[in-house]
Design a protein around this motif. Structure first.
Motif, PDB file in Angstrom:
ATOM      1  N   ASP A 151       0.867  -1.169   0.000  1.00 41.77           N
ATOM      2  CA  ASP A 151       0.000   0.000   0.000  1.00 41.77           C
ATOM      3  C   ASP A 151       0.913   1.231   0.000  1.00 41.77           C
ATOM      4  OD1 ASP A 151       0.598   0.841   2.769  1.00 41.77           O
ATOM      5  OD2 ASP A 151      -0.725  -0.783   3.421  1.00 41.77           O
ATOM      6  N   PRO A 152       0.373   2.449  -0.007  1.00 43.98           N
ATOM      7  CA  PRO A 152       1.232   3.636  -0.116  1.00 43.98           C
ATOM      8  C   PRO A 152       2.292   3.776   0.982  1.00 43.98           C
ATOM      9  CG  PRO A 152      -1.026   4.232  -0.618  1.00 43.98           C
ATOM     10  CD  PRO A 152      -1.053   2.814  -0.104  1.00 43.98           C
ATOM     11  N   ASN A 153       2.130   3.081   2.097  1.00 46.68           N
ATOM     12  CA  ASN A 153       3.103   3.194   3.182  1.00 46.68           C
ATOM     13  C   ASN A 153       3.697   1.859   3.622  1.00 46.68           C
ATOM     14  OD1 ASN A 153       1.040   5.681   3.746  1.00 46.68           O
ATOM     15  ND2 ASN A 153       3.180   6.185   4.125  1.00 46.68           N
ATOM     16  N   THR A 154       3.566   0.850   2.764  1.00 48.94           N
ATOM     17  CA  THR A 154       4.106  -0.464   3.103  1.00 48.94           C
ATOM     18  C   THR A 154       4.684  -1.136   1.865  1.00 48.94           C
ATOM     19  OG1 THR A 154       2.292  -0.672   4.702  1.00 48.94           O
ATOM     20  CG2 THR A 154       3.600  -2.644   4.268  1.00 48.94           C
ATOM     21  N   ALA A 155       5.907  -1.635   2.007  1.00 49.97           N
ATOM     22  CA  ALA A 155       6.541  -2.420   0.950  1.00 49.97           C
ATOM     23  C   ALA A 155       7.176  -3.643   1.579  1.00 49.97           C
ATOM     24  CB  ALA A 155       7.589  -1.595   0.221  1.00 49.97           C
ATOM     25  N   ILE A 156       7.407  -4.647   0.772  1.00 51.29           N
ATOM     26  CA  ILE A 156       8.028  -5.881   1.246  1.00 51.29           C
ATOM     27  C   ILE A 156       9.001  -6.352   0.175  1.00 51.29           C
ATOM     28  CG2 ILE A 156       6.148  -7.278   0.324  1.00 51.29           C
ATOM     29  CD1 ILE A 156       6.467  -9.167   2.680  1.00 51.29           C
ATOM     30  N   TRP A 157      10.145  -6.841   0.617  1.00 53.61           N
ATOM     31  CA  TRP A 157      11.076  -7.413  -0.353  1.00 53.61           C
ATOM     32  C   TRP A 157      11.625  -8.730   0.147  1.00 53.61           C
ATOM     33  CZ3 TRP A 157      16.426  -7.527   0.781  1.00 53.61           C
ATOM     34  CH2 TRP A 157      16.858  -6.659   1.791  1.00 53.61           C
ATOM     35  N   LEU A 158      11.927  -9.576  -0.817  1.00 51.95           N
ATOM     36  CA  LEU A 158      12.450 -10.911  -0.563  1.00 51.95           C
ATOM     37  C   LEU A 158      13.966 -10.821  -0.543  1.00 51.95           C
ATOM     38  CD1 LEU A 158      11.952 -13.968  -0.309  1.00 51.95           C
ATOM     39  CD2 LEU A 158      11.954 -14.060  -2.811  1.00 51.95           C
ATOM     40  N   ASN A 159      14.544 -11.091   0.611  1.00 53.35           N
ATOM     41  CA  ASN A 159      15.992 -11.043   0.774  1.00 53.35           C
ATOM     42  C   ASN A 159      16.565 -12.416   0.444  1.00 53.35           C
ATOM     43  OD1 ASN A 159      18.499  -9.997   1.392  1.00 53.35           O
ATOM     44  ND2 ASN A 159      18.237 -10.171   3.582  1.00 53.35           N
ATOM     45  N   LEU A 160      17.467 -12.447  -0.505  1.00 52.58           N
ATOM     46  CA  LEU A 160      18.065 -13.696  -0.963  1.00 52.58           C
ATOM     47  C   LEU A 160      19.399 -13.927  -0.271  1.00 52.58           C
ATOM     48  CD1 LEU A 160      17.263 -13.132  -4.725  1.00 52.58           C
ATOM     49  CD2 LEU A 160      15.945 -14.465  -3.066  1.00 52.58           C
ATOM     50  N   THR A 161      19.843 -15.164  -0.253  1.00 55.13           N
ATOM     51  CA  THR A 161      21.122 -15.508   0.350  1.00 55.13           C
ATOM     52  C   THR A 161      22.237 -14.708  -0.304  1.00 55.13           C
ATOM     53  OG1 THR A 161      20.387 -17.723   0.918  1.00 55.13           O
ATOM     54  CG2 THR A 161      22.763 -17.386   0.738  1.00 55.13           C
ATOM     55  N   GLY A 162      23.108 -14.167   0.534  1.00 57.38           N
ATOM     56  CA  GLY A 162      24.252 -13.412   0.046  1.00 57.38           C
ATOM     57  C   GLY A 162      25.473 -13.716   0.885  1.00 57.38           C
ATOM     58  N   SER A 163      26.545 -13.035   0.570  1.00 52.40           N
ATOM     59  CA  SER A 163      27.812 -13.285   1.257  1.00 52.40           C
ATOM     60  C   SER A 163      27.803 -12.784   2.694  1.00 52.40           C
ATOM     61  CB  SER A 163      28.964 -12.646   0.485  1.00 52.40           C
ATOM     62  OG  SER A 163      28.731 -11.257   0.345  1.00 52.40           O
ATOM     63  N   GLY A 164      26.851 -11.959   3.036  1.00 50.90           N
ATOM     64  CA  GLY A 164      26.670 -11.472   4.395  1.00 50.90           C
ATOM     65  C   GLY A 164      25.192 -11.343   4.680  1.00 50.90           C
ATOM     66  N   ASN A 165      24.871 -10.869   5.876  1.00 51.86           N
ATOM     67  CA  ASN A 165      23.474 -10.728   6.292  1.00 51.86           C
ATOM     68  C   ASN A 165      23.339  -9.460   7.133  1.00 51.86           C
ATOM     69  OD1 ASN A 165      20.790 -11.444   6.583  1.00 51.86           O
ATOM     70  ND2 ASN A 165      21.162 -13.142   7.972  1.00 51.86           N
ATOM     71  N   GLU A 166      23.967  -8.395   6.652  1.00 47.46           N
ATOM     72  CA  GLU A 166      24.039  -7.141   7.396  1.00 47.46           C
ATOM     73  C   GLU A 166      22.669  -6.546   7.683  1.00 47.46           C
ATOM     74  OE1 GLU A 166      27.269  -5.970   8.451  1.00 47.46           O
ATOM     75  OE2 GLU A 166      27.496  -8.029   7.762  1.00 47.46           O
ATOM     76  N   THR A 167      21.785  -6.555   6.694  1.00 47.80           N
ATOM     77  CA  THR A 167      20.468  -5.941   6.866  1.00 47.80           C
ATOM     78  C   THR A 167      19.746  -6.534   8.063  1.00 47.80           C
ATOM     79  OG1 THR A 167      20.320  -5.490   4.489  1.00 47.80           O
ATOM     80  CG2 THR A 167      18.266  -5.460   5.729  1.00 47.80           C
ATOM     81  N   ALA A 168      19.686  -7.851   8.145  1.00 47.00           N
ATOM     82  CA  ALA A 168      18.978  -8.500   9.254  1.00 47.00           C
ATOM     83  C   ALA A 168      19.616  -8.163  10.594  1.00 47.00           C
ATOM     84  CB  ALA A 168      18.948 -10.015   9.044  1.00 47.00           C
ATOM     85  N   GLY A 169      20.936  -8.153  10.651  1.00 48.16           N
ATOM     86  CA  GLY A 169      21.622  -7.818  11.901  1.00 48.16           C
ATOM     87  C   GLY A 169      21.358  -6.394  12.335  1.00 48.16           C
ATOM     88  N   HIS A 170      21.430  -5.461  11.390  1.00 46.20           N
ATOM     89  CA  HIS A 170      21.177  -4.064  11.730  1.00 46.20           C
ATOM     90  C   HIS A 170      19.744  -3.861  12.206  1.00 46.20           C
ATOM     91  CE1 HIS A 170      24.649  -2.300   9.093  1.00 46.20           C
ATOM     92  NE2 HIS A 170      25.086  -2.947  10.156  1.00 46.20           N
ATOM     93  N   LEU A 171      18.788  -4.454  11.474  1.00 45.06           N
ATOM     94  CA  LEU A 171      17.378  -4.213  11.792  1.00 45.06           C
ATOM     95  C   LEU A 171      16.964  -4.797  13.134  1.00 45.06           C
ATOM     96  CD1 LEU A 171      15.713  -4.675   8.289  1.00 45.06           C
ATOM     97  CD2 LEU A 171      16.205  -2.528   9.501  1.00 45.06           C
TER      98      LEU A 171
END
Length: 183
Positions: A47-67
């Motif tokens: 919706d205008p204030n919600t988005a979702i993205w599929l995080n794929l396996t990568g060499s690190g996982n910084e986003t999840a750790g930060h969040l």
């Protein structure tokens, strides 16, 4: 000068749907800032204030750790073809894993992509557009299928082994909670 909006407009949504790449940024108060390019068919607007993205396996996982510690996230799209524009989504994000009910309820929004790791839900509190006149024009050729092939070859257990080796802590030593027993 950029323009700011409280949420996504129809023109923003169309622009996002046309893009082949987006960039995700997260940071803690100290330590490394994470800025990652993302591709494939991995971004949805709810919706205008919600988005979702599929995080794929990568060499690190910084986003999840930060969040886990700081929910701030910026997602940026920029036009490499057509009219120059940069569009940024600012907000707070949450991470969901295959073990979570949210995953089960929302993974159907995406095609099956081997190596899918997390869903990231972004609650958007500001949208900003700017000109993008300094962004080069580049032609899109095709998606790289290397990540999918790599993940298929590893198989589900091989992916989990890779996560254990490369995706359990960030560069700054923060836990990513990729495995349930790590919470």
């Amino acid at each position: 000068m950029g323009k700011q909006f409280d949420g996504l407009k129809t023109t923003h949504r169309r622009f996002i749907e046309d893009q082949k790449i987006f960039f995700v940024a997260t940071a803690m108060n100290k330590g490394y800032i994470n800025l990652s390019p993302k591709g494939m068919d991995a971004f949805r607007i709810i919706d205008p204030n919600t988005a979702i993205w599929l995080n794929l396996t990568g060499s690190g996982n910084e986003t999840a750790g930060h969040l886990k510690f700081d929910k701030r996230m910026t997602v940026m799209f920029c036009a490499f073809e057509g009219k120059p524009i940069i569009l940024r989504l600012y907000g707070e994000a949450s991470v969901y894993h295959k073990r979570d009910a949210f995953w089960k309820d929302h993974i159907g929004l995406f095609p099956h992509i081997p190596g899918s790791r997390q869903l990231i839900l972004l609650k958007i509190n500001m949208v900003q557009t700017s000109c993008g006149m300094g962004v080069p024009l580049m032609d899109y050729k095709k998606e790289r299928l290397l990540l999918e092939s790599w993940a298929e070859d590893k198989g589900e257990e091989g992916i989990k082994d890779y996560w254990a080796l490369k995706n359990t802590i960030t560069l700054d030593g923060l836990p990513t909670d990729i495995f349930e027993d790590k919470q």
